[in-house]
Design a protein around this motif. Sequence first.
Motif, PDB file in Angstrom:
ATOM      1  N   HIS A 198     -10.469  -7.766   1.711  1.00  0.00           N
ATOM      2  CA  HIS A 198      -9.132  -7.675   1.128  1.00  0.00           C
ATOM      3  C   HIS A 198      -8.057  -7.689   2.223  1.00  0.00           C
ATOM      4  O   HIS A 198      -7.056  -8.411   2.122  1.00  0.00           O
ATOM      5  CB  HIS A 198      -9.033  -6.389   0.310  1.00  0.00           C
ATOM      6  CG  HIS A 198      -7.677  -6.108  -0.237  1.00  0.00           C
ATOM      7  ND1 HIS A 198      -7.112  -6.804  -1.284  1.00  0.00           N
ATOM      8  CD2 HIS A 198      -6.745  -5.191   0.126  1.00  0.00           C
ATOM      9  CE1 HIS A 198      -5.920  -6.333  -1.549  1.00  0.00           C
ATOM     10  NE2 HIS A 198      -5.664  -5.350  -0.701  1.00  0.00           N
ATOM     11  N   LEU A 202      -5.166 -10.449   3.058  1.00  0.00           N
ATOM     12  CA  LEU A 202      -3.741 -10.134   3.195  1.00  0.00           C
ATOM     13  C   LEU A 202      -3.168 -10.797   4.449  1.00  0.00           C
ATOM     14  O   LEU A 202      -2.051 -11.328   4.443  1.00  0.00           O
ATOM     15  CB  LEU A 202      -3.575  -8.612   3.269  1.00  0.00           C
ATOM     16  CG  LEU A 202      -2.178  -8.014   3.120  1.00  0.00           C
ATOM     17  CD1 LEU A 202      -1.551  -8.391   1.793  1.00  0.00           C
ATOM     18  CD2 LEU A 202      -2.227  -6.495   3.262  1.00  0.00           C
ATOM     19  N   LEU A 207       1.221 -10.941   1.281  1.00  0.00           N
ATOM     20  CA  LEU A 207       1.344 -10.056   0.139  1.00  0.00           C
ATOM     21  C   LEU A 207       1.427 -10.854  -1.156  1.00  0.00           C
ATOM     22  O   LEU A 207       0.908 -10.434  -2.194  1.00  0.00           O
ATOM     23  CB  LEU A 207       2.601  -9.198   0.321  1.00  0.00           C
ATOM     24  CG  LEU A 207       2.760  -8.035  -0.624  1.00  0.00           C
ATOM     25  CD1 LEU A 207       1.608  -7.070  -0.496  1.00  0.00           C
ATOM     26  CD2 LEU A 207       4.071  -7.317  -0.328  1.00  0.00           C
ATOM     27  N   VAL A 210      -1.676 -11.301  -2.941  1.00  0.00           N
ATOM     28  CA  VAL A 210      -2.425 -10.101  -3.302  1.00  0.00           C
ATOM     29  C   VAL A 210      -1.726  -9.277  -4.372  1.00  0.00           C
ATOM     30  O   VAL A 210      -2.335  -8.761  -5.294  1.00  0.00           O
ATOM     31  CB  VAL A 210      -2.665  -9.234  -2.046  1.00  0.00           C
ATOM     32  CG1 VAL A 210      -3.296  -7.919  -2.430  1.00  0.00           C
ATOM     33  CG2 VAL A 210      -3.517  -9.974  -1.032  1.00  0.00           C
TER      34      VAL A 210
ATOM     35  N   SER B 151      -0.275  -3.418  -6.553  1.00  0.00           N
ATOM     36  CA  SER B 151      -1.552  -4.027  -6.181  1.00  0.00           C
ATOM     37  C   SER B 151      -2.667  -3.228  -6.840  1.00  0.00           C
ATOM     38  O   SER B 151      -2.509  -2.060  -7.176  1.00  0.00           O
ATOM     39  CB  SER B 151      -1.734  -3.992  -4.677  1.00  0.00           C
ATOM     40  OG  SER B 151      -3.081  -4.282  -4.341  1.00  0.00           O
ATOM     41  N   ARG B 153      -5.311  -2.378  -5.366  1.00  0.00           N
ATOM     42  CA  ARG B 153      -6.018  -1.606  -4.347  1.00  0.00           C
ATOM     43  C   ARG B 153      -5.067  -0.639  -3.651  1.00  0.00           C
ATOM     44  O   ARG B 153      -4.013  -1.029  -3.190  1.00  0.00           O
ATOM     45  CB  ARG B 153      -6.617  -2.533  -3.294  1.00  0.00           C
ATOM     46  CG  ARG B 153      -7.731  -3.393  -3.811  1.00  0.00           C
ATOM     47  CD  ARG B 153      -8.330  -4.221  -2.676  1.00  0.00           C
ATOM     48  NE  ARG B 153      -9.594  -4.792  -3.117  1.00  0.00           N
ATOM     49  CZ  ARG B 153     -10.751  -4.144  -3.034  1.00  0.00           C
ATOM     50  NH1 ARG B 153     -10.795  -2.942  -2.488  1.00  0.00           N
ATOM     51  NH2 ARG B 153     -11.860  -4.708  -3.466  1.00  0.00           N
ATOM     52  N   THR B 156      -3.825  -1.353   0.036  1.00  0.00           N
ATOM     53  CA  THR B 156      -2.793  -2.357   0.310  1.00  0.00           C
ATOM     54  C   THR B 156      -1.523  -1.724   0.858  1.00  0.00           C
ATOM     55  O   THR B 156      -0.904  -2.250   1.791  1.00  0.00           O
ATOM     56  CB  THR B 156      -2.460  -3.149  -0.967  1.00  0.00           C
ATOM     57  OG1 THR B 156      -3.664  -3.690  -1.510  1.00  0.00           O
ATOM     58  CG2 THR B 156      -1.501  -4.286  -0.664  1.00  0.00           C
TER      59      THR B 156
END
Lengths: 214, 214
Positions: A198, A202, A207, A210, B151, B153, B156
Amino acid sequence: MNAPMGLRERKKQRTRETISDTAITLFLEHGFDQVSVVDIAAVAEVSKPTLFKYFPTKEDLVVHRFADHQTVASSVVAERSPGVSAIDALHQHFLDGLAARDPITGLNDDEDVLAFHHLVYSTPSLVARVSKYLAQAEDALAETLAGALDSDREITAALLAGQVIATERILASVNWRRIVAGRSADEVHPEAVADADHAYALLRHGLAGVAPRT
Amino acid sequence: MNAPMGLRERKKQRTRETISDTAITLFLEHGFDQVSVVDIAAVAEVSKPTLFKYFPTKEDLVVHRFADHQTVASSVVAERSPGVSAIDALHQHFLDGLAARDPITGLNDDEDVLAFHHLVYSTPSLVARVSKYLAQAEDALAETLAGALDSDREITAALLAGQVIATERILASVNWRRIVAGRSADEVHPEAVADADHAYALLRHGLAGVAPRT
DNA sequence: TCTGTGAATTGACTTGGTTAAGAAATCTGC
DNA sequence: GCAGATTTCTTAACCAAGTCAATTCACAGA
């Protein structure tokens, strides 16, 4: 592997190890600030100036153990196989570190490693020293990336280096927190890999790739 | 604005300023390591324990001046107008800083600012102190972003915070280097804006959007 | 003007780190 | 194996940052 070493050299090596081991043992037992360098020198049976000749500061007694990590990221990029992008090489190297339970990834549940980690990160002056190493790692990586990247802007290399070092530091700290919470490295490993993937996504796609609507 | 302040309070304030001004003057003149705290105390006409009551360490005599910057990035995100994304708010705030020649952006050619900057960045213990502030800024920003980002996650927010702080630090150091090379802030401003836009594009769209074939 | 309280001073102390001079150990050539 | 040259270690003193305890000072409130 290093046979041609005189008695003098061997003794120096041994003294150095004795001092460092003594210091770390005492630090783990009583805490960094509770142990003075004269205590260490006394137990290691050397004089104070000798101790400072081997380790220029009290902090170095601890952090010299991962002093070489400063150049790792840079080397990974410099020595990647032809055809592999810089970011792919860094990504893969971090995944390899996770698989190997490299302490630098934070994914290691060995008791001694955890104790050492706690010693470092609960002592402000040691944390500061680690930051300095990270800054050097960033500088080295920036320089290597400058030659490896085909961006039209020089600043891209420096920016990416800063982002990569920050990313790996944060990934490690997240892993470490999970281990400290009592979970095993084997149990955490899949999440750690997912987080790393992840994080590198990124870096690659930003961003917008994501969390589009922030 | 703060009328209800007794003579005692006013005196404390004045003493504090006297100590700090004395220290910085001496540091700029002779260098941080060449001036001892007893020198400073003597010139400021206070005792050593008094000095340390106002400023807990020698470094604080210098860095207290930008101690509040720790929360700026976090506040920018927390207090952005509705409908504005976190990253847009940070980007715009940095551009505003450039336009206002905020020293924190590195784009300021005032003689005193440059001298102060040089003092800080040529003194390792002061650099270490600045790093600590940056780490705090990163933590604060991470926490604010955690609530602002949609996000899937949690990590992030931490990753983005690390990347933003690293990015702004690097942008500032590039600007500062150009100023040190003798150029004026007005002359450098357009490049600084272009670099900032480039850096924030990197954060938004990743390396793939900037240097596809690396 | 007197009294209580918070702040400043003094002086001594601890610890990290450095320096100089001399003693001890290792290495080199014979 | 030994003498001289070299490196390393120790001793002892020193400096600077930071802390602490006891005392003195100065402001504040009545």
